[in-house]
Design an enzyme around this catalytic site. Sequence first.
Site, PDB file in Angstrom:
ATOM      1  N   ASP A   4       0.960  -1.272  -0.174  1.00  0.00           N
ATOM      2  CA  ASP A   4      -0.040  -0.018  -0.106  1.00  0.00           C
ATOM      3  C   ASP A   4       0.803   1.290   0.117  1.00  0.00           C
ATOM      4  O   ASP A   4       2.089   1.145   0.517  1.00  0.00           O
ATOM      5  CB  ASP A   4      -1.060  -0.002   1.304  1.00  0.00           C
ATOM      6  N   ASP A   5       0.211   2.230  -0.483  1.00  0.00           N
ATOM      7  CA  ASP A   5       0.638   3.724  -0.189  1.00  0.00           C
ATOM      8  C   ASP A   5       1.749   4.249  -1.152  1.00  0.00           C
ATOM      9  O   ASP A   5       2.349   5.274  -1.119  1.00  0.00           O
ATOM     10  CB  ASP A   5       1.199   4.030   1.165  1.00  0.00           C
TER      11      ASP A   5
ATOM     12  N   HIS B 214       3.678  -2.318   3.146  1.00  0.00           N
ATOM     13  CA  HIS B 214       3.799  -0.994   2.587  1.00  0.00           C
ATOM     14  C   HIS B 214       5.227  -0.624   1.964  1.00  0.00           C
ATOM     15  O   HIS B 214       6.194  -1.191   2.352  1.00  0.00           O
ATOM     16  CB  HIS B 214       3.842   0.040   3.806  1.00  0.00           C
TER      17      HIS B 214
ATOM     18  N   HIS C 154      -5.742   2.577  -4.617  1.00  0.00           N
ATOM     19  CA  HIS C 154      -5.832   2.773  -3.316  1.00  0.00           C
ATOM     20  C   HIS C 154      -6.044   4.308  -2.826  1.00  0.00           C
ATOM     21  O   HIS C 154      -5.953   4.945  -1.837  1.00  0.00           O
ATOM     22  CB  HIS C 154      -4.296   2.613  -2.368  1.00  0.00           C
TER      23      HIS C 154
ATOM     24  N   HIS D  34      -5.639   9.146  -0.009  1.00  0.00           N
ATOM     25  CA  HIS D  34      -5.896   8.485   1.113  1.00  0.00           C
ATOM     26  C   HIS D  34      -6.739   8.850   2.021  1.00  0.00           C
ATOM     27  O   HIS D  34      -6.321   8.979   3.106  1.00  0.00           O
ATOM     28  CB  HIS D  34      -4.355   8.144   1.723  1.00  0.00           C
TER      29      HIS D  34
END
Length: 736
Positions: free
Chosen positions: A107-108, A259, A158, A162
Amino acid sequence: MVEPAGPTTRRRLPGSTRRRTPGPARRRRAVPPPSGILLGTVLALLAGVLLVGAYANASFAPDRRNDVAGQREVPTSVVTGGPIISASSELVRSYRLPPRTIALTFDDGPHPVWTREVLKVLAAHQVKGTFFVLGSQVARHPEVTRELTDGGHQLGVHTFTHPDLAELPAWRQRLEYAQTQLAVAGATGTRTSLVRFPYSSHPGAIDNRDWPVVTAAGDLGYLTLLNDTDSQDWSLPGVDRIVANAAPDGDAGAVTLWHDAGGDRSQTVAALDRFIPMMKERGYRFVTATEGLNLAFAAAGVDHRMDAATPAGTGERWRGRTLIWAVQGADRMLTVFGVLFVVVGVLTVGRTLVLFVLAGRHARRRRARDWSWGPPVTAPVSVIVPAYNEKEGIAAAVRSLAGGDHPGGIEVIVVDDGSTDGTADIVDALGLPNVRVVRKPNGGKPSALNTGLALARHDLIVMVDGDTVFEPDAVRRLVQPFADPQVGAVAGNVKVGNRRSLIAKWQHIEYVIGFNLDRRLYETLRCMSTVPGAIGGFRREALRYAGGMTDDTLAEDTDITIALGRAGWKVVYEETARAWTEAPATMGQLWKQRYRWSYGTMQAMWKHRRSVLDRGASGRFTRRCLFFLSLFGVLLPLLAPVIDLLALYGLFFLDRRATAVAWLVMLGVQTLTAVVAFRLDREKLGVLWVLPLQQFVYRQLMYLVMVQAVVTALTGGRLGWQKLRRTGLEPAVRNG
């Protein structure tokens, strides 16, 4: 009695032997009058950049709420099911990976450093991953995103910034997905049907707030991917703990959460390098999300295959590239603003310190008991008043000049430059014995001044604007510096006479701080750039060496002052010679005046630019003069809006308290400078209550004036003389 004298070794300036005779001014190509177009364009551009930057930096994204919403509305099959959810308003299904199957999800990202480090580990172990990317990060690092797809890895949405999607309205949720898809399309030419929501975890954690988000995404065609195990690498618990957190129980299949951005991911990289071979030794295979889903379909006997990536259309790719350019441009602009903020801060503080030291030294030296320019100057003086349609104030101006107390006598020459309002008749009607009126066709202010200079009987010359009222001792005090034979010109102390309106009060503050305090500094540094047209004294000999007044620029006072400095003459400031002028009373009039001043100053700088390479006095003066003019007269006003822009940006999108403190510090520096300037000029401090208000209107107007002047200069336009509307000074000022 000290007669005017001058150095005999002055270097005649190039072209100074050609004296322009009075006559019609050269025709100038007019520039469209100031309007709201420039203001609107500049503000719209800056607002767009800042808003894009704020959006890309998640300034509009709400934080995650920690309250518990219950799970009554969430189907039991989802809460107890697998991490792969196909949910819409009509059909809900969930899937698990087959035993001994792991999907590594990240993620991210992407991140230019850590994503590539993760890719190195995956490549070393011949494993593919699924990367749930943030659209804003894709826009910032499209090349890293392409490396992911080129390496056979899978992408998922995603969101763009965020946010906690449950806190957003439906249109914002769709926007988060759509903007991320555009960024991915612009970077890779593909789109994806996978989505993972920020702050999501395993299926059992879905509550009543989250479930509508899942079904809404399903209606849009997205497959939601949660996780079975969470490495919790974001908390930096150590490599051993990360590995233990990610490992599934027994032989269960698992979607594992990692991540590749959001901070230091060195522990993540090290943990992956240990986790992958460890799980392979346990008999696990590694797959992408859709590979695992297809395996699940096969195990369930479902004849269906899914591929998350599909080609994006040409239009979507171009829109995506435009989005990427916009985000990158906004990021670069914010970076530039940050650098400029530091530059402006350094320039402002540096200028303040230099002003305090040198201007204070100048004031202390002048107030010393033994200070003197030399023996009293009592030579007669010729005062030249160029006048064009000055009926409102010409009578008061001429009376104040003719009644001056200079012991050597004062000759006043009023040059009527083609006035159509009876200016010359008003002066004639005064019947003052030491006043002459000269009528000539309109030829411009420099032409009028040269006419007066040719008719003047004396060698000490004072030039005065037709709307300016002198104090009784102003002429006498103005010529005292000529006791020094090296002094070629003297700048007097200009005061704003009409101080009743708010605009006039702001100008009064500016005159005291920006003009009079600066003149103390520039005299000390021997680089005075402007003897004001409202009150300036000259030696006839110095004017002759400099070539007289010209109409090469719209700032003839700056032009002649620079020419005098280049010729080796000293230009000084006499703060006790005070004259009162009428400041513009409306924003439109103020804009016209300052527009002409700013543009004329840049013309003068450009005219004398080559003399920075001169040797001797000319080069030394020009280098100092143009350096300070460029730095504090052009560059700092052009960059100063950065302070206000970042303050506004910070109040909405950054730490409000820190922003407010920074802005108040800058205001404090300005206030301190104002107090010092007012004390040195013996002015009352009461008017400074309007200084904070000045930051919100007046400063912004001055910014735009400078911007338009620079644009005009760069585009080669030329301004005509812009006559201001006068109303006459108050009686109290006329009486000194």
